[in-house]
Design an enzyme around this catalytic site. Structure first.
Site, PDB file in Angstrom:
ATOM      1  N   HIS A  59      28.692  76.187  80.620  1.00 42.12           N
ATOM      2  CA  HIS A  59      28.197  76.639  81.931  1.00 42.12           C
ATOM      3  C   HIS A  59      27.697  78.080  81.888  1.00 42.12           C
ATOM      4  CE1 HIS A  59      29.173  73.205  84.526  1.00 42.12           C
ATOM      5  NE2 HIS A  59      30.260  73.052  83.798  1.00 42.12           N
ATOM      6  N   ASP A  61      24.500  78.694  79.976  1.00 40.86           N
ATOM      7  CA  ASP A  61      23.081  78.668  79.634  1.00 40.86           C
ATOM      8  C   ASP A  61      22.216  78.965  80.847  1.00 40.86           C
ATOM      9  OD1 ASP A  61      23.923  76.204  80.672  1.00 40.86           O
ATOM     10  OD2 ASP A  61      22.542  75.013  79.448  1.00 40.86           O
ATOM     11  N   ASP A 207      21.038  71.685  76.490  1.00 37.71           N
ATOM     12  CA  ASP A 207      21.027  70.297  76.034  1.00 37.71           C
ATOM     13  C   ASP A 207      19.686  69.930  75.415  1.00 37.71           C
ATOM     14  OD1 ASP A 207      23.482  70.379  77.244  1.00 37.71           O
ATOM     15  OD2 ASP A 207      22.903  69.174  78.974  1.00 37.71           O
ATOM     16  N   SER A 249      31.786  61.407  84.136  1.00 34.97           N
ATOM     17  CA  SER A 249      31.280  62.548  84.892  1.00 34.97           C
ATOM     18  C   SER A 249      29.891  62.213  85.405  1.00 34.97           C
ATOM     19  CB  SER A 249      31.220  63.785  83.986  1.00 34.97           C
ATOM     20  OG  SER A 249      30.631  64.866  84.679  1.00 34.97           O
TER      21      SER A 249
END
Length: 518
Positions: A59, A61, A207, A249
């Site tokens: 958390h 980037d 990602d 998730s």
């Protein structure tokens, strides 16, 4: 690295390695057979992009800070051909993911309320055209495309199945339209990050960057603005074991109260810090990331993670900031600050008295950014392999504690899985990915990996098998060791003709029932 072209492979071994080639070739043949069954012709080409496991740097980037992931062997493959006057998007697993039809207008909106799996392909289609327009390149004709997808990255696992489908779809579409040669790895990483936001999640870029730029055998320090990647050689004897908590998730569906909320909280923390450090409120409203506040912190507290932690502790109060409090601090309505940002405005509409936890979020981001560079420094140090492994394990443990306690992105199942991994002998373990479910990653000595996997299987997964949550034969997909794998590629393969029995081809066609028009 970022300036290189995305590779085009003509042999499966060049991307997947010799050991995986026979099984992978069979998978491509199955995909080609299903493509012919549904679309009535052979695919023109394929593209693939891998999932990833983030070793450290969660958390951060989207706050402009570097991260340290590696690609995994699981990937998404897209088969494609030009034809017709629509985008026809099918999936090899048609019973789960029905065939969908869309128009070919690159300006079409993505229906974020539908949460269709095919939205990721449409986002990729839009992204290719938007990127070419932004760079002033000639636009290809918007033609019909026939698509067939197959992915092995577990959904909702924190291993970035969404980036894998967006990146592979973008490359397939660009290649089919004849424009892939105009794109560098860095460009693809940048525009696929932007494209994925069309599905309603404010992706930060890690990602897509690792999926596109990964290299076999090394992890990557991925940095942003502009996107770039550098190799990080892991210590000899290090193996990472990935374990799925089996709690899904749902990143897109829950974004307004989880992922996108954290993005909003971080920007609000950056603005509040800037005001506290002397920036006029009107100017502070234009601050977008915590990294942008670094110069102000350095001028008052000095450089580095410790100074940033001190600034957060001094200038941001504990507990909750209410919208009214923040609007008074910034001198304007929050909605006006986020004007034009649809995902942030949705967050503002759903946040109630629970407000925003700015101090905790900022403390996590600055601390985690420091751990990323500490991780890289340990890998590059002259310490012994054992000392390196011990230091990396401690950094991973600290990262999980921060994710759980400061960023509130863990869950009971992930905490239990991480605890079981440590009890089974992991040198360090942490959640990986966005959190709120999905996977954990554990660092173990390579020689200990089989024993570790057996112990974790017994401690965490055996009770879930007994309850019927997962089958014994599925555990190899839920718990596995991984080495860094290859990045995305266009696959210009010459496959043997349809080797699947005719009955299987017919079954694939029947499974991909009548497409749903959108």
């Amino acid at each position: 690295m970022a300036g290189l072209a995305v590779p085009t492979a003509t042999e499966i071994e060049a991307v997947y390695g010799l050991d995986a080639a026979p099984e992978t070739a069979a998978r491509y043949r199955r995909l080609a057979a299903a493509f012919r069954a549904v679309h009535g012709r052979a695919p023109e080409l394929f593209a693939r992009a891998p999932g990833r496991v983030n070793l450290i740097g969660e958390h951060i980037d989207y706050e402009g800070y570097g991260v340290l992931p590696m690609a995994i062997k699981q990937d998404t493959i897209v088969a494609i051909a030009r034809g017709g006057d629509k985008l026809v998007v099918a999936n090899l697993d048609a019973d789960k993911y029905p065939t969908m039809e869309f128009g070919t207008d690159p300006a079409q909106a993505v229906d974020v309320s539908a949460h269709s799996w095919a939205n990721y392909v449409v986002s990729a289609y839009k992204g290719v055209f938007e990127h070419l327009a932004a760079k002033g390149a000639p636009q290809p004709a918007a033609v019909g495309l026939q698509v067939m997808v197959h992915g092995t990255v577990p959904l909702g696992s924190g291993l970035s199945s969404s980036a894998a489908i967006v990146c592979s779809s973008s490359l397939a579409i660009a290649a089919a339209l004849g424009v892939s040669g105009q794109l560098t790895k860095g460009e693809v990483a940048e525009f696929t990050c932007t494209a994925e936001r069309h599905v309603g999640v404010t992706s930060g870029g890690m990602d897509q960057a690792i999926s596109v730029m990964a290299m076999p055998g090394v992890a990557m320090l991925v940095e942003f603005n502009p996107v770039r990647a550098s190799d990080v050689a892991l210590p000899p004897g290090a193996t990472f074991v990935i374990a799925n908590s089996l709690t899904v998730s749902k990143k897109a569906e829950t974004a307004d109260r989880r992922y996108n909320l954290r993005v909003v909280e971080c920007r609000l923390a950056a603005m509040a810090l800037a005001v506290a450090l002397g920036m006029p409120a009107g100017e502070a409203a234009g601050v977008t990331t915590l990294k942008a506040v670094e110069p102000l912190i350095a001028s008052r507290h000095g450089p580095g993670a410790e100074a940033q932690a001190a600034a957060v502790a001094e200038h941001l109060h504990e507990g909750v900031y209410t919208p009214d409090e923040l609007e008074a601090l910034l001198g304007r309505p929050l909605a006006s600050i986020y004007e034009g940002n649809a995902s942030a405005l949705r967050v503002l509409r759903v946040v109630g008295p629970e407000g925003f936890k700015l101090r905790d979020r900022a403390a996590h981001v600055y601390g985690e950014a420091g751990r990323v560079h500490a991780f890289r420094d340990v890998c590059e140090s002259d310490a012994s392999a054992d000392d390196k492994l011990a230091s990396l394990g401690r950094l991973m443990d600290a990262s999980h504690a921060s994710c759980a306690e400061l960023y509130d992105c863990s869950c009971a199942e992930l905490d239990a899985l991480v605890g079981a991994a440590r009890s089974a002998g992991a040198l360090g373990a942490r959640l990986t990915g966005a959190g709120w479910g999905g996977c954990a990653v554990a660092l173990v000595r390579e020689a200990d990996a089989p024993r570790f996997i057996a112990a974790l299987r017994e401690a965490y997964f055996a009770p879930l098998v007994a309850k019927g949550v997962v089958r014994e034969d599925e555990l190899c997909e839920c718990l596995f060791a991984s080495k860094p794998s290859s990045g995305a590629a266009i696959m210009a393969l010459k496959l043997a003709e349809d080797v699947e029995p005719a009955a299987e081809a017919a079954e694939a066609a029947a499974a991909a029932a009548a497409p749903a028009a959108v």
